[in-house]
Design a protein around this motif. Structure first.
Motif, PDB file in Angstrom:
ATOM      1  N   THR A  43      -4.957  33.569 -33.041  1.00  0.00           N
ATOM      2  CA  THR A  43      -5.781  32.237 -32.825  1.00  0.00           C
ATOM      3  C   THR A  43      -5.501  31.451 -34.103  1.00  0.00           C
ATOM      4  OG1 THR A  43      -7.260  33.295 -31.223  1.00  0.00           O
ATOM      5  CG2 THR A  43      -7.902  31.071 -32.374  1.00  0.00           C
ATOM      6  N   THR A  44      -5.860  32.150 -35.267  1.00  0.00           N
ATOM      7  CA  THR A  44      -5.623  31.282 -36.595  1.00  0.00           C
ATOM      8  C   THR A  44      -4.113  31.104 -36.681  1.00  0.00           C
ATOM      9  OG1 THR A  44      -7.648  32.263 -37.417  1.00  0.00           O
ATOM     10  CG2 THR A  44      -6.287  31.357 -38.956  1.00  0.00           C
ATOM     11  N   PRO A  45      -3.264  31.847 -36.631  1.00  0.00           N
ATOM     12  CA  PRO A  45      -1.829  31.569 -36.970  1.00  0.00           C
ATOM     13  C   PRO A  45      -1.398  30.489 -36.070  1.00  0.00           C
ATOM     14  CG  PRO A  45      -2.117  33.904 -36.919  1.00  0.00           C
ATOM     15  CD  PRO A  45      -3.541  33.381 -36.709  1.00  0.00           C
ATOM     16  N   LEU A  46      -1.907  30.406 -34.797  1.00  0.00           N
ATOM     17  CA  LEU A  46      -1.743  29.379 -33.732  1.00  0.00           C
ATOM     18  C   LEU A  46      -2.080  28.070 -34.302  1.00  0.00           C
ATOM     19  CD1 LEU A  46      -2.008  30.912 -30.232  1.00  0.00           C
ATOM     20  CD2 LEU A  46      -0.060  29.719 -30.992  1.00  0.00           C
ATOM     21  N   LYS A  47      -3.398  27.961 -34.799  1.00  0.00           N
ATOM     22  CA  LYS A  47      -3.829  26.849 -35.203  1.00  0.00           C
ATOM     23  C   LYS A  47      -3.101  26.172 -36.357  1.00  0.00           C
ATOM     24  CE  LYS A  47      -8.740  27.634 -33.876  1.00  0.00           C
ATOM     25  NZ  LYS A  47      -9.932  28.117 -34.363  1.00  0.00           N
ATOM     26  N   GLU A  48      -2.691  27.248 -37.376  1.00  0.00           N
ATOM     27  CA  GLU A  48      -1.636  26.790 -38.509  1.00  0.00           C
ATOM     28  C   GLU A  48      -0.267  26.301 -38.040  1.00  0.00           C
ATOM     29  OE1 GLU A  48      -2.271  30.401 -40.819  1.00  0.00           O
ATOM     30  OE2 GLU A  48      -3.885  29.763 -41.432  1.00  0.00           O
ATOM     31  N   SER A  49      -0.015  26.749 -37.026  1.00  0.00           N
ATOM     32  CA  SER A  49       1.441  26.417 -36.563  1.00  0.00           C
ATOM     33  C   SER A  49       1.469  25.231 -35.480  1.00  0.00           C
ATOM     34  CB  SER A  49       2.387  27.768 -36.069  1.00  0.00           C
ATOM     35  OG  SER A  49       1.744  28.142 -34.932  1.00  0.00           O
ATOM     36  N   GLY A  50       0.654  24.505 -35.451  1.00  0.00           N
ATOM     37  CA  GLY A  50       0.497  23.326 -34.604  1.00  0.00           C
ATOM     38  C   GLY A  50       0.087  23.581 -33.102  1.00  0.00           C
ATOM     39  N   GLY A  51      -0.420  24.870 -32.659  1.00  0.00           N
ATOM     40  CA  GLY A  51      -1.004  25.142 -31.471  1.00  0.00           C
ATOM     41  C   GLY A  51       0.017  26.062 -30.522  1.00  0.00           C
TER      42      GLY A  51
END
Length: 200
Positions: free
Chosen positions: A70-78
């Motif tokens: 979830t956090t890496p996805l937020k950091e990579s634009g979703g």
């Protein structure tokens, strides 16, 4: 990187204490070490052997993948390609590796389980993992905003938004399909421009 250095330093202190028999490791040191180890990967990876059935295994794996990405996805634009998801999951799990099929099967359950992440299927066949609140409207809006700054290739959009080139191309094609972008194919490659016909 700092957590890794801190973990190494803490482990040296613990090894020295054990060698010199200076007493037991304090609760504070144990907690500190555990928090560093958690930040480096999955604390207790889900295994098929530990699950009573395949259904339970895949549900637990889906929760684990969603929680860790979830956090890496937020950091990579979703958005993140399923290939990247597979690599990140196995890197975090250490020796308890999972197959690409297991990752795909677990990810297919996410929507029904109402987890914060779910699969996204593009028309070209590319499969990605996306945040649940990350809709096509958001993708198109982000792409349109980037195009307003300057015309873009998939590579340029990837650098701008911090996504993979494959996903950047899918985003541009989606924007084109919705009419907010136009393409220019030349010997230099495929480049996209904002659709100015919409504003006339």
């Amino acid at each position: 990187m700092k957590a890794a250095k801190d973990t190494v330093a803490l482990s040296k202190i613990l090894v020295t204490k054990v060698k010199n028999r200076q007493g037991e490791i304090t609760d504070d040191e144990t907690t500190q070490l555990k928090s560093y180890l958690l930040s480096l990967g999955v604390d207790d990876p889900v295994t098929r052997e530990a699950s009573r059935s395949d259904n339970i295994y895949f549900q637990k794996l889906a929760k684990e993948i969603s929680a860790n990405l979830t956090t890496p996805l937020k950091e990579s634009g979703g958005l993140m390609t399923l290939t990247d998801v597979y690599c990140r999951v196995n890197r975090a799990r250490g020796l308890e590796l999972v197959s690409p099929e297991d990752v795909l099967r677990a990810c297919r359950l996410m929507k029904a389980m109402r987890l914060p992440t779910e699969l996204k299927f593009f028309e070209s066949g590319v499969i990605a993992l996306e945040l649940r609140d990350f809709s096509e409207t958001v993708v198109i809006k982000k792409t349109q905003e980037a195009l307003e700054v300057s015309p873009l290739t998939a590579d340029m959009l990837a650098k701008t938004l911090g996504v993979s080139v494959i996903l950047a191309k899918e985003m541009l094609l989606l924007a084109e399909k919705q009419g907010v972008a136009c393409r220019d194919e030349s010997i230099e490659g495929l480049k996209f421009y904002p659709n100015r016909f919409l504003s006339t």
